[in-house]
Design a protein around this motif. Structure first.
Motif, mmCIF file in Angstrom:
data_model
loop_
_atom_site.group_PDB
_atom_site.id
_atom_site.type_symbol
_atom_site.label_atom_id
_atom_site.label_comp_id
_atom_site.label_asym_id
_atom_site.label_seq_id
_atom_site.Cartn_x
_atom_site.Cartn_y
_atom_site.Cartn_z
ATOM 1 N N LEU A 1 42.701 53.669 53.645
ATOM 2 C CA LEU A 1 43.771 52.681 53.809
ATOM 3 C C LEU A 1 44.597 53.037 55.039
ATOM 4 C CD1 LEU A 1 45.416 50.270 52.767
ATOM 5 C CD2 LEU A 1 46.678 51.869 51.309
ATOM 6 N N ALA A 2 44.798 52.073 55.926
ATOM 7 C CA ALA A 2 45.531 52.327 57.166
ATOM 8 C C ALA A 2 46.250 51.059 57.594
ATOM 9 C CB ALA A 2 44.589 52.798 58.272
ATOM 10 N N VAL A 3 47.240 51.262 58.474
ATOM 11 C CA VAL A 3 48.001 50.148 59.036
ATOM 12 C C VAL A 3 47.317 49.707 60.323
ATOM 13 C CG1 VAL A 3 50.205 49.428 60.004
ATOM 14 C CG2 VAL A 3 50.142 50.913 57.995
ATOM 15 N N GLU A 4 47.060 48.419 60.421
ATOM 16 C CA GLU A 4 46.421 47.877 61.614
ATOM 17 C C GLU A 4 47.453 47.457 62.650
ATOM 18 O OE1 GLU A 4 42.532 45.081 62.514
ATOM 19 O OE2 GLU A 4 43.863 44.538 60.853
ATOM 20 N N THR A 5 48.396 46.642 62.280
ATOM 21 C CA THR A 5 49.476 46.204 63.178
ATOM 22 C C THR A 5 50.767 46.082 62.381
ATOM 23 O OG1 THR A 5 48.939 43.863 62.835
ATOM 24 C CG2 THR A 5 47.925 44.976 64.736
ATOM 25 N N VAL A 6 51.883 46.183 63.102
ATOM 26 C CA VAL A 6 53.217 46.036 62.507
ATOM 27 C C VAL A 6 54.038 45.153 63.423
ATOM 28 C CG1 VAL A 6 55.292 47.220 61.693
ATOM 29 C CG2 VAL A 6 53.067 48.308 61.440
ATOM 30 N N SER A 7 54.805 44.256 62.837
ATOM 31 C CA SER A 7 55.737 43.407 63.585
ATOM 32 C C SER A 7 57.107 43.507 62.929
ATOM 33 C CB SER A 7 55.238 41.961 63.636
ATOM 34 O OG SER A 7 55.260 41.385 62.347
ATOM 35 N N ASP A 8 58.039 42.685 63.386
ATOM 36 C CA ASP A 8 59.394 42.763 62.836
ATOM 37 C C ASP A 8 59.518 42.114 61.460
ATOM 38 O OD1 ASP A 8 58.897 40.258 63.727
ATOM 39 O OD2 ASP A 8 60.832 39.959 64.715
ATOM 40 N N ASN A 9 58.473 41.396 60.970
ATOM 41 C CA ASN A 9 58.547 40.785 59.642
ATOM 42 C C ASN A 9 57.222 40.836 58.871
ATOM 43 O OD1 ASN A 9 57.066 38.997 61.116
ATOM 44 N ND2 ASN A 9 58.350 37.197 60.690
ATOM 45 N N SER A 10 56.251 41.613 59.352
ATOM 46 C CA SER A 10 54.955 41.671 58.668
ATOM 47 C C SER A 10 54.261 42.996 58.986
ATOM 48 C CB SER A 10 54.058 40.499 59.061
ATOM 49 O OG SER A 10 53.706 40.588 60.435
ATOM 50 N N VAL A 11 53.253 43.291 58.164
ATOM 51 C CA VAL A 11 52.422 44.474 58.370
ATOM 52 C C VAL A 11 51.001 44.115 57.939
ATOM 53 C CG1 VAL A 11 53.113 45.392 56.105
ATOM 54 C CG2 VAL A 11 52.050 46.893 57.774
ATOM 55 N N SER A 12 50.026 44.476 58.759
ATOM 56 C CA SER A 12 48.613 44.198 58.469
ATOM 57 C C SER A 12 47.928 45.496 58.062
ATOM 58 C CB SER A 12 47.907 43.592 59.683
ATOM 59 O OG SER A 12 48.477 42.340 60.020
ATOM 60 N N LEU A 13 47.162 45.426 56.967
ATOM 61 C CA LEU A 13 46.486 46.581 56.397
ATOM 62 C C LEU A 13 44.979 46.420 56.507
ATOM 63 C CD1 LEU A 13 48.578 46.790 53.100
ATOM 64 C CD2 LEU A 13 49.008 48.026 55.223
ATOM 65 N N ILE A 14 44.283 47.545 56.489
ATOM 66 C CA ILE A 14 42.831 47.568 56.502
ATOM 67 C C ILE A 14 42.381 48.754 55.661
ATOM 68 C CG2 ILE A 14 42.740 48.924 58.629
ATOM 69 C CD1 ILE A 14 40.175 47.429 59.354
ATOM 70 N N TRP A 15 41.260 48.589 54.943
ATOM 71 C CA TRP A 15 40.729 49.651 54.097
ATOM 72 C C TRP A 15 39.237 49.427 53.908
ATOM 73 C CZ3 TRP A 15 43.884 45.740 52.377
ATOM 74 C CH2 TRP A 15 43.337 44.838 51.457
ATOM 75 N N LYS A 16 38.593 50.340 53.190
ATOM 76 C CA LYS A 16 37.169 50.249 52.885
ATOM 77 C C LYS A 16 36.962 50.044 51.386
ATOM 78 C CE LYS A 16 35.315 52.897 56.768
ATOM 79 N NZ LYS A 16 34.447 54.047 57.175
ATOM 80 N N ALA A 17 35.884 49.308 51.046
ATOM 81 C CA ALA A 17 35.592 49.016 49.645
ATOM 82 C C ALA A 17 35.251 50.293 48.886
ATOM 83 C CB ALA A 17 34.424 48.022 49.559
ATOM 84 N N PRO A 18 35.493 50.340 47.573
ATOM 85 C CA PRO A 18 35.147 51.535 46.790
ATOM 86 C C PRO A 18 33.643 51.738 46.720
ATOM 87 C CG PRO A 18 35.865 49.760 45.357
ATOM 88 C CD PRO A 18 36.132 49.291 46.747
ATOM 89 N N GLU A 19 33.234 52.976 46.558
ATOM 90 C CA GLU A 19 31.810 53.287 46.473
ATOM 91 C C GLU A 19 31.210 52.785 45.158
ATOM 92 O OE1 GLU A 19 31.300 57.424 47.053
ATOM 93 O OE2 GLU A 19 32.013 57.413 49.141
ATOM 94 N N GLN A 20 31.976 52.798 44.058
ATOM 95 C CA GLN A 20 31.509 52.340 42.758
ATOM 96 C C GLN A 20 32.323 51.116 42.350
ATOM 97 O OE1 GLN A 20 31.802 55.607 40.029
ATOM 98 N NE2 GLN A 20 30.294 56.865 41.118
ATOM 99 N N VAL A 21 31.615 50.000 42.114
ATOM 100 C CA VAL A 21 32.290 48.760 41.720
ATOM 101 C C VAL A 21 32.031 48.407 40.268
ATOM 102 C CG1 VAL A 21 32.257 47.863 44.064
ATOM 103 C CG2 VAL A 21 30.344 47.378 42.543
ATOM 104 N N GLY A 22 31.188 49.159 39.552
ATOM 105 C CA GLY A 22 30.905 48.866 38.152
ATOM 106 C C GLY A 22 29.773 47.864 37.990
ATOM 107 N N SER A 23 29.280 47.772 36.732
ATOM 108 C CA SER A 23 28.158 46.868 36.454
ATOM 109 C C SER A 23 28.562 45.401 36.523
ATOM 110 C CB SER A 23 27.598 47.181 35.058
ATOM 111 O OG SER A 23 28.614 47.048 34.067
ATOM 112 N N SER A 24 29.813 45.105 36.295
ATOM 113 C CA SER A 24 30.266 43.710 36.305
ATOM 114 C C SER A 24 30.630 43.213 37.694
ATOM 115 C CB SER A 24 31.473 43.555 35.372
ATOM 116 O OG SER A 24 32.550 44.371 35.804
#
Length: 391
Positions: free
Chosen positions: A64-87
């Motif tokens: 999880l990391a911050v991609e960009t920041v402005s005076d009224n917003s913040v954009s995030l980016i991350w990677k999907a989990p390795e295990q998502v379950g059978s469902s």
């Protein structure tokens, strides 16, 4: 007989009561017990219905990391989990709260599958803690939280290091020289600059760092071999960061070669052999370890030779080509006693040192030179004697 009492007559037997409705007829036989009757076949038992396996919650998102920041917003980016379950994965939930509190508020009303998200309508100057969860039919995963809070403010220019071209490869300096590096960068507001050496803080007794608004200066007054290594430069504005690596190597002249010996002597040539030095001066030896050979002045004629003459393996080795008959030297080219002293005084110069060459027990002879036994061996040809010395 008189005087004898008569035997009493037996009393008539009283008839037992007969069951009603039967009269004098004999009684009907009793029905057999239930245990004696054959068992009735039972219907087969119904098979148990298969149970569906219980769904497990997914693993937590990563990176999880911050991609960009402005005076009224913040954009995030991350990677999907390795295990998502059978469902499978139903989506992500982003939550935030002000730094110092535990009032987590969901930033998105509905789940989504993208690994990017922008939180809008924030207040400038706030410090927020942000976390992300993965959701499926089994529940929610453990949250992934940003290591540091995010300050909501406008970043006019992201941090960027401008590494000079000559520092993109190994920067080599000699022992005793000065190391003075100027590395420009950009970023607004002013970024935080930090230096480290192989993950450890710099030694203030060896390195001086001066940081400005647009560049940083790395300075070592007198370089030593211990200053060699990999240095990391990092500039950061909130969660935005840029890094660069500078490789510095401080070298010095190598040590002298070892085990130098004279293998053979023929005509005006000598065959030498040695082993590389233990200390290479923190740099690879040039020419695959080939040394620089020189001739020393003979004690009997000190005025004839006043300077060192360099000899190389290619220019001083005169060997007979394969298949050709060896060329016999003329009597004029035979060595005299003075020449013999000259060749027995050969020395090797390597990095400013001159280890003495021991006198060779091999006799002087004529004929082709011997073959080299090791990579660090070759033949050296001496100067031709003058007509005066040949007689």
């Amino acid at each position: 007989m008189p005087g004898k009492e008569p035997d009493p007559k037996p009393a008539p037997a009283t008839p037992e009561a007969e069951p009603a409705g039967t009269g004098a007829a004999e009684a009907a036989p009793a029905p057999p017990p239930e245990s004696a009757l054959p068992a009735k076949p039972q219907p087969p038992a119904a098979a148990p219905e298969p149970r569906e396996p219980k769904a497990e919650p997914p693993g937590c998102p990563s990176h999880l990391a911050v991609e960009t920041v402005s005076d009224n917003s913040v954009s995030l980016i991350w990677k999907a989990p390795e295990q998502v379950g059978s469902s499978g994965l139903d989506g992500y939930l982003v939550e935030c709260c002000k730094d110092g509190t535990a009032d987590w508020v969901a930033a998105n009303q509905e789940l989504f599958h993208s690994t990017r998200y922008t939180i809008c309508n924030l207040t400038s100057g706030d410090r927020l803690q942000i976390r992300v969860k993965a959701v499926n039919a089994g529940g929610m995963s453990l949250p992934t939280v940003l290591e540091q809070p995010v300050v909501i403010r406008e970043i006019l220019e992201p941090p960027k290091i401008r590494v000079p071209r000559h520092l993109r490869q190994t920067y080599i300096r000699s022992v005793g020289e000065t190391v003075n590096l100027l590395i420009p960068f950009q970023g607004k507001p002013r970024p935080q600059v930090s230096w480290s050496k192989e993950g450890q803080p710099l030694d203030p007794n060896r390195v001086t760092v001066r940081n400005g608004d647009k560049d940083t200066v790395f300075f070592i007054r007198t370089a030593e071999r211990s200053d060699s290594g990999t240095y990391q430069l990092s500039i950061k504005i909130d969660r935005l960061e840029d890094k660069a690596t500078i490789d510095i190597r401080v070298i010095e002249p190598p040590g002298p070669p070892e085990n130098l010996r004279l293998i053979d002597v023929w005509g005006f040539n000598v065959a030498l052999e040695w082993t590389p030095p233990k200390d290479n001066g923190n740099a690879a030896l040039k020419g695959n370890g080939s040394p620089c050979w020189s001739t020393a002045p003979a004690p009997a004629a000190p005025s004839r030779t006043s300077s060192w003459a360099t000899a190389t393996p290619s220019g001083c080795s005169r060997r007979t080509p394969p298949g050709a008959a060896p060329r016999q030297p003329s009597p004029r080219s035979w060595p005299t006693s003075r020449n013999k002293k000259l060749f027995t005084s050969l020395r090797c110069t390597w990095a400013g040192t001159s280890p003495s060459l021991p006198n060779s027990p091999s006799p002087w002879r004529t004929g082709p030179p011997p073959e080299a036994t090791t990579p660090n061996s070759f033949a050296v040809s001496g100067p031709s004697p003058s007509p005066k010395s040949s007689g």
